[in-house]
Design an enzyme around this catalytic site. Structure first.
Site, PDB file in Angstrom:
ATOM      1  N   LYS A   1     -56.675 -17.455 -20.158  1.00 27.06           N
ATOM      2  CA  LYS A   1     -55.966 -16.208 -19.833  1.00 27.06           C
ATOM      3  C   LYS A   1     -54.485 -16.577 -19.832  1.00 27.06           C
ATOM      4  O   LYS A   1     -54.000 -17.235 -18.928  1.00 27.06           O
ATOM      5  CB  LYS A   1     -56.364 -15.622 -18.479  1.00 27.06           C
ATOM      6  CG  LYS A   1     -55.808 -14.199 -18.349  1.00 27.06           C
ATOM      7  CD  LYS A   1     -55.453 -13.780 -16.959  1.00 27.06           C
ATOM      8  CE  LYS A   1     -54.188 -14.364 -16.413  1.00 27.06           C
ATOM      9  NZ  LYS A   1     -52.918 -13.963 -17.062  1.00 27.06           N
ATOM     10  N   ALA A   2     -53.838 -16.188 -20.898  1.00 28.80           N
ATOM     11  CA  ALA A   2     -52.417 -16.521 -21.007  1.00 28.80           C
ATOM     12  C   ALA A   2     -51.601 -15.403 -20.373  1.00 28.80           C
ATOM     13  O   ALA A   2     -52.128 -14.339 -20.042  1.00 28.80           O
ATOM     14  CB  ALA A   2     -52.046 -16.705 -22.475  1.00 28.80           C
TER      15      ALA A   2
ATOM     16  N   GLU B   1     -50.645 -27.083 -11.495  1.00 31.25           N
ATOM     17  CA  GLU B   1     -49.253 -27.491 -11.741  1.00 31.25           C
ATOM     18  C   GLU B   1     -48.387 -26.318 -11.287  1.00 31.25           C
ATOM     19  O   GLU B   1     -48.375 -25.265 -11.911  1.00 31.25           O
ATOM     20  CB  GLU B   1     -49.080 -27.804 -13.228  1.00 31.25           C
ATOM     21  CG  GLU B   1     -47.860 -28.655 -13.506  1.00 31.25           C
ATOM     22  CD  GLU B   1     -46.636 -27.818 -13.727  1.00 31.25           C
ATOM     23  OE1 GLU B   1     -45.970 -27.472 -12.708  1.00 31.25           O
ATOM     24  OE2 GLU B   1     -46.337 -27.493 -14.869  1.00 31.25           O
TER      25      GLU B   1
ATOM     26  N   CYS C   1     -40.417 -25.850 -14.853  1.00 29.15           N
ATOM     27  CA  CYS C   1     -40.845 -26.516 -13.617  1.00 29.15           C
ATOM     28  C   CYS C   1     -40.182 -27.882 -13.477  1.00 29.15           C
ATOM     29  O   CYS C   1     -39.984 -28.363 -12.373  1.00 29.15           O
ATOM     30  CB  CYS C   1     -42.353 -26.635 -13.592  1.00 29.15           C
ATOM     31  SG  CYS C   1     -43.014 -27.359 -15.096  1.00 29.15           S
TER      32      CYS C   1
HETATM   33  P1  NAD Z   1     -46.301 -15.055  -9.969  1.00 27.83           P
HETATM   34  O1  NAD Z   1     -46.576 -15.854  -8.779  1.00 27.83           O
HETATM   35  O2  NAD Z   1     -46.525 -13.580  -9.917  1.00 27.83           O
HETATM   36  O3  NAD Z   1     -47.159 -15.558 -11.229  1.00 27.83           O
HETATM   37  C1  NAD Z   1     -47.117 -16.876 -11.696  1.00 27.83           C
HETATM   38  C2  NAD Z   1     -48.122 -16.969 -12.856  1.00 27.83           C
HETATM   39  O4  NAD Z   1     -49.436 -16.807 -12.333  1.00 27.83           O
HETATM   40  C3  NAD Z   1     -47.984 -15.884 -13.915  1.00 27.83           C
HETATM   41  O5  NAD Z   1     -48.209 -16.469 -15.180  1.00 27.83           O
HETATM   42  C4  NAD Z   1     -49.066 -14.863 -13.568  1.00 27.83           C
HETATM   43  O6  NAD Z   1     -49.564 -14.193 -14.715  1.00 27.83           O
HETATM   44  C5  NAD Z   1     -50.140 -15.750 -12.980  1.00 27.83           C
HETATM   45  N1  NAD Z   1     -50.954 -15.111 -11.954  1.00 27.83           N
HETATM   46  C6  NAD Z   1     -50.531 -14.297 -10.955  1.00 27.83           C
HETATM   47  N2  NAD Z   1     -51.566 -13.968 -10.147  1.00 27.83           N
HETATM   48  C7  NAD Z   1     -52.662 -14.579 -10.659  1.00 27.83           C
HETATM   49  C8  NAD Z   1     -54.025 -14.629 -10.277  1.00 27.83           C
HETATM   50  N3  NAD Z   1     -54.496 -14.021  -9.178  1.00 27.83           N
HETATM   51  N4  NAD Z   1     -54.874 -15.360 -11.046  1.00 27.83           N
HETATM   52  C9  NAD Z   1     -54.432 -16.016 -12.139  1.00 27.83           C
HETATM   53  N5  NAD Z   1     -53.152 -16.017 -12.546  1.00 27.83           N
HETATM   54  C10 NAD Z   1     -52.284 -15.308 -11.809  1.00 27.83           C
HETATM   55  O7  NAD Z   1     -44.826 -15.384 -10.343  1.00 27.83           O
HETATM   56  P2  NAD Z   1     -43.895 -15.000 -11.570  1.00 27.83           P
HETATM   57  O8  NAD Z   1     -42.948 -13.932 -11.142  1.00 27.83           O
HETATM   58  O9  NAD Z   1     -44.645 -14.789 -12.844  1.00 27.83           O
HETATM   59  O10 NAD Z   1     -43.106 -16.360 -11.655  1.00 27.83           O
HETATM   60  C11 NAD Z   1     -42.326 -16.703 -10.527  1.00 27.83           C
HETATM   61  C12 NAD Z   1     -42.597 -18.052  -9.995  1.00 27.83           C
HETATM   62  O11 NAD Z   1     -43.722 -18.695 -10.544  1.00 27.83           O
HETATM   63  C13 NAD Z   1     -41.435 -18.935 -10.354  1.00 27.83           C
HETATM   64  O12 NAD Z   1     -40.447 -18.816  -9.380  1.00 27.83           O
HETATM   65  C14 NAD Z   1     -42.040 -20.286 -10.384  1.00 27.83           C
HETATM   66  O13 NAD Z   1     -41.999 -20.821  -9.083  1.00 27.83           O
HETATM   67  C15 NAD Z   1     -43.474 -20.071 -10.712  1.00 27.83           C
HETATM   68  N6  NAD Z   1     -43.812 -20.478 -12.079  1.00 27.83           N
HETATM   69  C16 NAD Z   1     -44.047 -21.775 -12.294  1.00 27.83           C
HETATM   70  C17 NAD Z   1     -44.357 -22.194 -13.568  1.00 27.83           C
HETATM   71  C18 NAD Z   1     -44.612 -23.645 -13.843  1.00 27.83           C
HETATM   72  O14 NAD Z   1     -44.377 -24.088 -14.949  1.00 27.83           O
HETATM   73  N7  NAD Z   1     -45.137 -24.382 -12.892  1.00 27.83           N
HETATM   74  C19 NAD Z   1     -44.414 -21.277 -14.601  1.00 27.83           C
HETATM   75  C20 NAD Z   1     -44.174 -19.933 -14.340  1.00 27.83           C
HETATM   76  C21 NAD Z   1     -43.882 -19.545 -13.054  1.00 27.83           C
END
Ligand code: NAD
Length: 476
Positions: free
Chosen positions: A177-178, A251, A285
């Protein structure tokens, strides 16, 4: 439509098909806030169909010898490389990063899958000297089973490739699930691979994230979960997988310290770290975020860092002179702005560059005089923001670096063997680059400590995450 951009369907049971959820999602170009297309999301029935196919796909794929799995993945990788221009263009349109960065990401994703494909041929077990006469004791490494993987929008190709490459090379099937924000680039990459694979070995979903993850993780078909994203979502998925006693790799981001000692080559450190910091508008990250600089060189370093970073050209990622694109979505703009504002209120001094008026742009921001307890020091910025703080001794630098709850990557600039030895040992992080920035390569493990998550991706550790260990004691 921009660059022939099309929102993809879902890949289920070897077929691209539209999602049947009542909800849809607009895909927005962050450089101009215009809608590119509309994404149809997976319904419960779509996810069920994918789960059935994942079991069948696993039963078939696991029987294919490792040499053949390797050859098929390598043919898929060749196709990804051949389609780089299309994949990278779609990535820039839907995510915002400059086209050169999108091309580099596509190359890195191909490289990752290639490395895992080769590693498929080296999933060795071992023979243990037997205790009994005429007997053997063997350790076998076997694919763990169908995998549910969740990848985010910041490096959609690379972070999906880490999971797809590892799972398929190990002989697992995978449902990915991307991120819904960046679907077309990932779908184009997946399409290059799926032509080589049996039905159900590789499937791609977009949906309402919480609905899809709840359903996948609860299903008895799924044996392993892999997630890259935020700490709150990672914590939630860890609870779900614990309830169903399933393995998970997490991660969850970072807040990387950069320690610049008095003997460091300042020109080199500034030029390397400005590039690394503002790559992908800081939405990485492993991005360097907290700079700790020896007090004797702090003012020179700070002046050079601000000057060099303010020279970066912000703009549409499709323009050839753009160094830094917009943030990926409006949510990130609001979050970064709020974090910077709260940190300024807490006493930090801000040095901001310029930003374009339209699109989801945030300026390059350097914060100095930052109180240790201000929000920017405790919350992951995930945007174009860097802090600079002086330190007095190596022990002081270690204490400052380790006070973050995150522990993913870190960077060190020095030639002092003593400093290298002490910092290598005591920094609470999963990867450290010394006088460089390479903390993530396919052949080395990448993973965090503390709130950055657990488990590694890439390297032999990444492969191990998709394998079960079985002991076989054979007496005759
Ligand atoms: P978010 O917490 O809403 O989502 C983070 C990711 O998780 C997104 O790809 C989203 O589609 C997925 N997601 C959300 N709820 C989920 C669930 N219940 N089950 C499966 N997947 C789910 O945050 P955001 O606004 O998309 O990103 C903000 C924060 O997320 C950033 O500040 C950063 O800290 C973190 N982030 C980290 C990475 C990384 O490479 N580790 C990548 C993207 C975001």
């Amino acid at each position: 439509m921009s660059g022939n951009y099309r929102a993809p369907g879902l890949l289920i049971q070897g077929q691209w098909r539209p999602g049947r959820h009542a909800m849809t999602m607009p895909i927005i170009n962050p450089a101009n806030a215009q809608t590119l297309d509309t994404l149809q999301l997976a319904s419960r029935d779509d996810v069920d169909l994918a789960l059935n196919a994942a079991q069948k796909g696993f039963d078939t794929w696991r029987q294919i010898p490792a040499h053949e799995r390797c050859a098929r993945l390598e043919r898929g990788v060749a196709r990804i490389r051949h389609n780089t221009e299309k994949i990278a263009t779609w990535l820039t349109l839907e995510q915002g990063k400059p086209l050169a960065e999108a091309r580099a990401e596509c190359a890195m994703a191909a490289d990752l899958i290639k490395w895992y494909a080769e590693e498929a041929r080296r999933t060795y077990g071992r023979i243990i000297p037997a205790r009994l006469p005429h007997s053997s004791m063997q350790v076998h490494k076997l694919p763990v089973g169908p995998v549910a993987a969740f990848s985010p929008w910041n490096f959609p190709l690379v972070l999906s490739a880490r999971k797809i490459g590892g799972a398929l090379a190990a002989g697992c099937s995978i449902i990915l699930k991307a991120a819904e924000e960046t679907p077309a680039s990932v779908a184009a990459m997946v399409d290059c691979l799926h032509e080589e694979l049996p039905e159900g070995a590789l499937q791609l979903l977009f949906g309402v994230p919480a609905e899809v993850s709840d359903q996948l993780i609860a299903s008895p078909v799924i044996r392993k979960v892999s997630f890259t994203g935020s700490v709150p979502v990672g914590r939630h998925l860890a609870q779900l997988t614990a309830r169903h006693l399933k393995r998970i790799t997490l991660e969850l981001g970072g807040h990387a310290p950069v320690i610049v000692c008095a003997d460091a080559d300042i020109d080199k450190a500034v030029s390397m770290m400005v590039t690394h910091k503002f790559r992908n508008a800081g939405q990485a990250c492993l991005a360097p975020t907290r700079f700790y600089v020896d007090r004797s060189i702090e003012s020179r370093f700070t002046e050079q860092f601000i000057h060099t970073s303010h020279d970066l050209v912000l703009g549409d990622g499709m323009a050839s002179d753009t160094h830094m694109g917009p943030l990926a979505n409006a949510r990130r703009v609001a979050a970064v702005r709020d974090l910077v504002d709260r940190s300024i209120q807490a006493g930090a001094r801000s040095h901001q560059g310029k930003r374009p008026e339209t699109g989801f742009f945030e300026p390059v921001t350097v914060l100095t005089n930052v109180p240790a307890n201000s929000p920017i020091m405790t919350e992951e910025p995930f945007g174009p923001v860097a802090t600079i703080t002086p330190f007095d001794t190596i022990d002081h630098a270690i204490q400052l670096a380790n006070q973050s709850a995150y522990g993913l990557a870190g960077y060190l600039f020095t030639d002092s063997a003593r400093a290298i030895q002490r910092l290598s040992e005591r920094l609470e992080i999963g990867s450290l680059a010394i006088n460089g920035m390479g903390v993530s390569v396919p052949e080395a493990p990448f993973g965090g400590l503390k709130e950055s998550g657990y488990g590694s991706e890439s390297g032999i550790e990444g492969m191990e995450a998709f394998l079960d260990t079985k002991f076989i004691h054979h007496c005759t």
